[in-house]
Scaffold this active site. Sequence first.
Site, short mmCIF file in Angstrom:
data_model
loop_
_atom_site.label_atom_id
_atom_site.label_comp_id
_atom_site.label_asym_id
_atom_site.label_seq_id
_atom_site.Cartn_x
_atom_site.Cartn_y
_atom_site.Cartn_z
N ARG A 12 -6.19 25.18 52.67
CA ARG A 12 -5.89 23.98 53.46
C ARG A 12 -5.54 22.79 52.60
NH1 ARG A 12 -10.85 21.28 55.52
NH2 ARG A 12 -11.61 23.41 55.27
N ASN A 17 2.53 10.59 7.24
CA ASN A 17 1.74 9.63 8.00
C ASN A 17 2.11 9.64 9.48
OD1 ASN A 17 -0.34 7.85 7.91
ND2 ASN A 17 0.78 6.22 6.89
N HIS A 63 -2.31 17.03 -0.20
CA HIS A 63 -2.65 17.08 1.23
C HIS A 63 -2.28 18.41 1.88
CE1 HIS A 63 -3.37 12.84 0.72
NE2 HIS A 63 -3.68 12.68 1.99
N TYR A 119 -10.90 25.62 52.43
CA TYR A 119 -10.54 24.47 51.59
C TYR A 119 -9.42 24.83 50.60
CZ TYR A 119 -11.88 20.34 48.68
OH TYR A 119 -11.94 19.16 47.98
N PHE A 165 -0.83 4.73 13.05
CA PHE A 165 -0.96 6.18 12.85
C PHE A 165 -2.02 6.80 13.75
CE2 PHE A 165 -3.55 3.81 9.85
CZ PHE A 165 -4.82 4.32 10.13
N TYR A 173 0.83 -1.21 0.00
CA TYR A 173 0.00 0.00 0.00
C TYR A 173 0.86 1.25 0.00
CZ TYR A 173 -2.62 3.83 2.16
OH TYR A 173 -3.15 5.05 2.44
N GLU A 211 -12.27 6.28 6.63
CA GLU A 211 -11.54 6.74 7.81
C GLU A 211 -12.54 7.25 8.85
OE1 GLU A 211 -8.47 9.43 6.61
OE2 GLU A 211 -7.42 7.88 5.47
#
Length: 511
Positions: A281, A195, A86, A278, A330, A56, A415
């Site tokens: 403390r 990737n 991309h 609080y 990934f 791939y 995806e």
Amino acid sequence: MQPTDVHLDDAQLSIEQVVAVARHGAAVSFSAAYEARVHAAAALVTKFVADRRVVYGVTTGFGDNYTETISPEDTRRLQENIIVSHAVSVGAPIPDEQVRAILVTMLGHLGRGYSGTRLQTLELVRELLNRGVTPVVPGSGSLGYLALEAHIALVLIGRGRARVAGVVLPGADALHAAGLSPIRLEAKEGLTLLNGIMSVTGIAALAVHDATSALRHADVIGALSFEALRGTTRALDPRLHALRRAPEQQRSASTIARLLDGSALAERHRDHRVQDPYLIRAMPQLHGSVARAFGDAATIVDEALGSLGDNPVLFGDGSGDGDAVMGGNFDATSIGLAMDSLKAAAAVLAHHSERRVDRMVNSTVSELPPFLARTPGLDNGLMIPQYTAAALVMEIRGEASPATIDSIPTSAGQEDPISNAYLATQQATRTVERLRYVLAIELLTAAQATDLLDSIDASSPALAAVRTRVRRDVPFAGHDRAFGEDIETLYTLVCSDELLEITGTPTIGAP
């Protein structure tokens, strides 16, 4: 080598090394073992291409339905196509230090010898760091990863844009200005450069480092507030904290007690109340709980720095041949969850800091002048800085919802889910920045409150040193002034290690 240099060998990158390269310009070098691993993996890719083996993204197109092998020339074109297609994030660029963090994380991951990226490609990535060439990376619209790395990879092939000596140039010109040349990618390299978990891991390393530093400052600043609010040190009794199986709580209690050691103010008010509110403390319990969350996030980021998030992953068999395994390394869900947890813990810490600020400016509970003003009514004192702290806390809360619970399917439904770790990581970065501003406001307020309460001689040596350092840049406010400038000054101080060093509190990287 200089002590700050980072030599990549058999050991994994550390968070401190990422910070050293990203922020302080530490030079990066490779060991012979690093180079040998890279050469062996690249040779495996060459064999897969020559054998027309179905792998791939190496000898096939992208997508799970592409099973036909393509020609060697097309494998090269494919790698450039994935980068160009991309590179689609938009908007304002991410900070240079984040880009540099991604680059050094990339070198750590791809140098493990399971990706197939050639040494000359990684050498060019290294030289971007060493020669100050920083790709311009738009920060919005990147789904987990991919787009950020694509904008970085564009510069490697002479495209995109990069900053050199403060000037943004086209990628090829930026390389030329630094004495470098673009490369032509070979099989798998485009896919490998994009990737995995490299971007979110690098940025998360910076966020974890800063969060840890902020927490250590919170102990120091909190101790000054403890003194100003006349807290009783009985709540810091080590016998009490030993009964809680929480080492981070015990460490915080010990630190605050040490910082208050020798304080005449603290000793005088040891029995001022039966018990404190609080917020005062339980300061060690509160800070200790945040420390646990930050520590868990740091562990996950540290593990990610030593991981490989590529796909496919190459395994040599020692004979010059091997196997390619397609999988899901990934996925960045673990980092996304760690950053979501860090956001929540930072929100808690910021809330407690702001509440201490409010308590100090509120004369009904502080036993101090209203808003810490010398002339209340005429002067607003520190009334409005508390507003700023409150606004910052609300901004933090606005991004505290877990990013990792949200997902939109992509790639025609192939995806799904998407980790959304990049969003979680950038939200964590913004949250920690706001937290540091809140702590700066608490420091401003506590110094003013303690000055009004008593002379500096009555403080502990450690806290007197803190107030002296504050007063070097930010004088006591006898009258109103532009307190925003004071906040910015003290924010810079909180971002440094000075207060930790002068109080003997361990800096980041120290035990």
